[in-house]
Design an enzyme around this catalytic site. Structure first.
Site, PDB file in Angstrom:
ATOM      1  N   ASP A 204      -0.246   5.836   3.878  1.00  0.00           N
ATOM      2  CA  ASP A 204       0.495   4.937   3.004  1.00  0.00           C
ATOM      3  C   ASP A 204       1.980   5.297   3.106  1.00  0.00           C
ATOM      4  O   ASP A 204       2.354   6.172   3.895  1.00  0.00           O
ATOM      5  CB  ASP A 204       0.009   5.063   1.554  1.00  0.00           C
ATOM      6  CG  ASP A 204       0.331   6.430   0.930  1.00  0.00           C
ATOM      7  OD1 ASP A 204       0.910   7.303   1.621  1.00  0.00           O
ATOM      8  OD2 ASP A 204       0.015   6.622  -0.245  1.00  0.00           O
ATOM      9  N   ASP A 206       5.120   6.375   0.417  1.00  0.00           N
ATOM     10  CA  ASP A 206       5.340   6.789  -0.970  1.00  0.00           C
ATOM     11  C   ASP A 206       6.827   6.766  -1.314  1.00  0.00           C
ATOM     12  O   ASP A 206       7.657   7.260  -0.538  1.00  0.00           O
ATOM     13  CB  ASP A 206       4.828   8.228  -1.169  1.00  0.00           C
ATOM     14  CG  ASP A 206       3.381   8.399  -0.747  1.00  0.00           C
ATOM     15  OD1 ASP A 206       2.494   7.972  -1.495  1.00  0.00           O
ATOM     16  OD2 ASP A 206       3.145   8.948   0.355  1.00  0.00           O
ATOM     17  N   ASP A 309       2.821   3.377  -2.433  1.00  0.00           N
ATOM     18  CA  ASP A 309       2.845   3.951  -3.776  1.00  0.00           C
ATOM     19  C   ASP A 309       4.280   3.990  -4.281  1.00  0.00           C
ATOM     20  O   ASP A 309       5.166   4.526  -3.609  1.00  0.00           O
ATOM     21  CB  ASP A 309       2.304   5.401  -3.763  1.00  0.00           C
ATOM     22  CG  ASP A 309       0.792   5.449  -3.619  1.00  0.00           C
ATOM     23  OD1 ASP A 309       0.126   4.439  -3.935  1.00  0.00           O
ATOM     24  OD2 ASP A 309       0.277   6.499  -3.198  1.00  0.00           O
TER      25      ASP A 309
HETATM   26  N1  CTP Z   1       0.157  12.523  -5.585  1.00  0.00           N
HETATM   27  C1  CTP Z   1       0.130  12.712  -6.943  1.00  0.00           C
HETATM   28  N2  CTP Z   1      -0.703  11.965  -7.730  1.00  0.00           N
HETATM   29  C2  CTP Z   1      -1.514  11.031  -7.175  1.00  0.00           C
HETATM   30  C3  CTP Z   1      -1.491  10.820  -5.789  1.00  0.00           C
HETATM   31  C4  CTP Z   1      -0.637  11.591  -5.016  1.00  0.00           C
HETATM   32  O1  CTP Z   1       0.872  13.540  -7.448  1.00  0.00           O
HETATM   33  N3  CTP Z   1      -2.322  10.329  -7.950  1.00  0.00           N
HETATM   34  C5  CTP Z   1       1.057  13.314  -4.760  1.00  0.00           C
HETATM   35  C6  CTP Z   1       0.310  14.262  -3.862  1.00  0.00           C
HETATM   36  O2  CTP Z   1       0.131  15.504  -4.471  1.00  0.00           O
HETATM   37  C7  CTP Z   1       1.210  14.357  -2.668  1.00  0.00           C
HETATM   38  C8  CTP Z   1       2.004  13.066  -2.667  1.00  0.00           C
HETATM   39  O3  CTP Z   1       1.767  12.456  -3.926  1.00  0.00           O
HETATM   40  O4  CTP Z   1       2.106  15.421  -2.862  1.00  0.00           O
HETATM   41  C9  CTP Z   1       1.636  12.158  -1.550  1.00  0.00           C
HETATM   42  O5  CTP Z   1       0.256  11.860  -1.583  1.00  0.00           O
HETATM   43  P1  CTP Z   1      -0.468  11.022  -0.464  1.00  0.00           P
HETATM   44  O6  CTP Z   1       0.250   9.759  -0.219  1.00  0.00           O
HETATM   45  O7  CTP Z   1      -1.894  10.906  -0.867  1.00  0.00           O
HETATM   46  O8  CTP Z   1      -0.451  11.998   0.799  1.00  0.00           O
HETATM   47  P2  CTP Z   1       0.633  12.242   1.940  1.00  0.00           P
HETATM   48  O9  CTP Z   1       0.941  13.681   1.928  1.00  0.00           O
HETATM   49  O10 CTP Z   1       1.775  11.302   1.799  1.00  0.00           O
HETATM   50  O11 CTP Z   1      -0.180  11.945   3.246  1.00  0.00           O
HETATM   51  P3  CTP Z   1      -0.514  10.517   3.898  1.00  0.00           P
HETATM   52  O12 CTP Z   1       0.298  10.439   5.131  1.00  0.00           O
HETATM   53  O13 CTP Z   1      -1.981  10.570   4.186  1.00  0.00           O
HETATM   54  O14 CTP Z   1      -0.176   9.456   2.906  1.00  0.00           O
HETATM   55 MN    MN Z   2       1.432   9.246   1.510  1.00  0.00          MN
HETATM   56 MN    MN Z   3       0.369   8.081  -1.685  1.00  0.00          MN
END
Ligand code: CTP
Ligand code: MN
Ligand code: MN
Ligand code: MN
Length: 385
Positions: A204, A206, A309
């Site tokens: 995703d 963020d 997100d």
């Molecule tokens: N996070 C959070 N609360 C959530 C979801 C995520 O605090 N409900 C935080 C996670 O701890 C992380 C960050 O948001 O530090 C990013 O999460 P995520 O998008 O799931 O992972 P990524 O590290 O960005 O990996 P990816 O490339 O798979 O998105």
């Molecule tokens: Mn992410």
């Molecule tokens: Mn995320």
């Protein structure tokens, strides 16, 4: 490097937040195996076991050399008996029988496919598995009752399981920037998550949003969402309002590790033409330029679905929110464990509370927070624990 040196002397600290963990490391052949076992433990909701495998993998990611023999591991922390057994098998035979049988198992593959649906967690996937369901197609075929998130998850399954590229992330950054600036001039938008750590792809994109004037950010998300919806850019969104102020359990101790910011879990409709034609982005930075501007249109469609997100933070909590949303998940977990076990402090994405002094510690940057915690500053690109 001294030519006489045989085995590099490595001082490996035991918390991941005390170490530098680059994205590209030397032991993927081991860490990928351990992470299969971690993932499998998550599928059976065995968190302790999953964290143990993730910690082992993380130590190997921080090593500056390829592991070739077991004696190179003797002074390393976090490597439990089970992880060592798996590593030994891989070093001796090239593969681990446990890892390979897990990978091949019907349960692992079904759980992977079912939890790959946006909005589906391990518990729901496991219930479906026990009812005989194996894939998103089975959910449709058997007419399972799905909530709105899961319906979108099934509908956009292929797109949402296609990694998001840096280039796509940059196009989405531009869109988010435009939306936020339109509804709140002066707002600050930060790319967080994996892309901030230098990942080349993500599941995703963020973003963290704030405004230097405390309070200006209140109820901002519905305005951003309306702007995006008016432009036809959203396929799905669920906005949750900020519940930090009304929480009774103390700001630094939200239930679970979930924070209480105003947030939006969304699915963007990303025009492929915008991604392919944007030469300005290609030229703009070494991080986000690609060598190949001739990407194929995904499945013949003119657009594709991308998970995004969005999180809004008050300016006073921005440093904590930035640190908390940059990840990796293990790095975050280790930061909180360090704070609690070694410092008698409580860290969240909102604040840092010092139990001994019985006060909140102020921070305007991530550097401030590492300093409060008595940790050397680790930049985002080395938080890939
Ligand atoms: N996070 C959070 N609360 C959530 C979801 C995520 O605090 N409900 C935080 C996670 O701890 C992380 C960050 O948001 O530090 C990013 O999460 P995520 O998008 O799931 O992972 P990524 O590290 O960005 O990996 P990816 O490339 O798979 O998105
Ligand atoms: Mn992410
Ligand atoms: Mn995320
Ligand atoms: Mn290296």
């Amino acid at each position: 490097p001294k030519p006489t040196e045989v085995t590099p002397a490595v001082i490996m600290k035991s918390y991941a937040c005390q170490r530098r963990t680059p994205l590209k490391h030397h032991n993927s052949f081991l860490t990928e195996a351990l992470e299969i076992l971690a993932e499998n433990a998550e599928f059976s909701e065995n968190e302790g076991r999953s964290v143990a495998f993730r910690r082992s993998a993380s130590v190997l990611k921080a090593l500056p050399y390829v592991v070739r023999a077991m004696n190179e591991l003797k002074d390393l922390p976090c490597l439990g008996e089970h992880s060592l057994r798996v590593i030994k098998e891989i070093l001796e035979d090239g593969t681990s029988s446990e890892v390979e049988s897990t990978r091949q198992s019907e349960q692992f593959q079904a759980m992977k496919a079912l939890t790959g649906v946006f909005g589906v967690g391990a518990r729901t996937a496991d219930r479906w598995f026990r009812e005989g369901l194996r894939s998103p197609e089975d959910l449709i075929r058997t007419g399972q009752k799905l909530n709105h998130a899961q319906q979108a998850g099934v509908q956009y399954y292929t797109d949402l399981n296609t990694p998001v590229t840096e280039k796509e992330a940059m196009v989405i950054s531009d869109i988010v920037e435009k939306a936020v600036k339109a509804v709140l001039p002066g707002a600050i938008i930060t790319l967080t998550g994996g892309f901030r750590r230098g990942k080349e792809v993500g599941h995703d994109v963020d973003f963290l949003i704030t405004h230097p004037e405390e309070g200006a950010e209140e109820r901002l998300m519905p305005k951003i969402v309306n702007w995006l919806e008016d432009q036809g850019l959203l396929l799905y969104q669920k906005t949750t309002r900020n519940s930090y102020l009304e929480s009774k359990d103390g700001p630094a101790r939200p239930p679970s590790n979930m924070d209480r910011f105003e947030r939006c879990f969304s699915i963007f409709k990303l025009e492929q033409a915008q991604v392919n034609s944007d030469t300005r982005l290609e030229a703009s930075s070494c991080n986000f330029g690609t060598t190949d501007g001739t990407q194929e249109c995904h499945s013949g469609s003119s657009w594709r679905a991308v998970r995004v997100d969005l999180v809004v933070s008050p300016y006073s909590q921005f440093a904590f929110a930035t640190l908390g949303w940059t990840g990796s998940k293990l790095f975050e977990r280790e930061l909180r464990r360090w704070a609690g076990q070694e410092k008698g402090m409580s860290l969240s994405s909102h604040a840092l509370y010092d139990s001994k002094q019985q006060r909140y510690l102020h921070a305007i940057s991530e550097e401030d927070i590492f300093a409060h915690l008595g940790l050397e500053y680790i930049p985002p690109s080395e938080r890939n624990a």
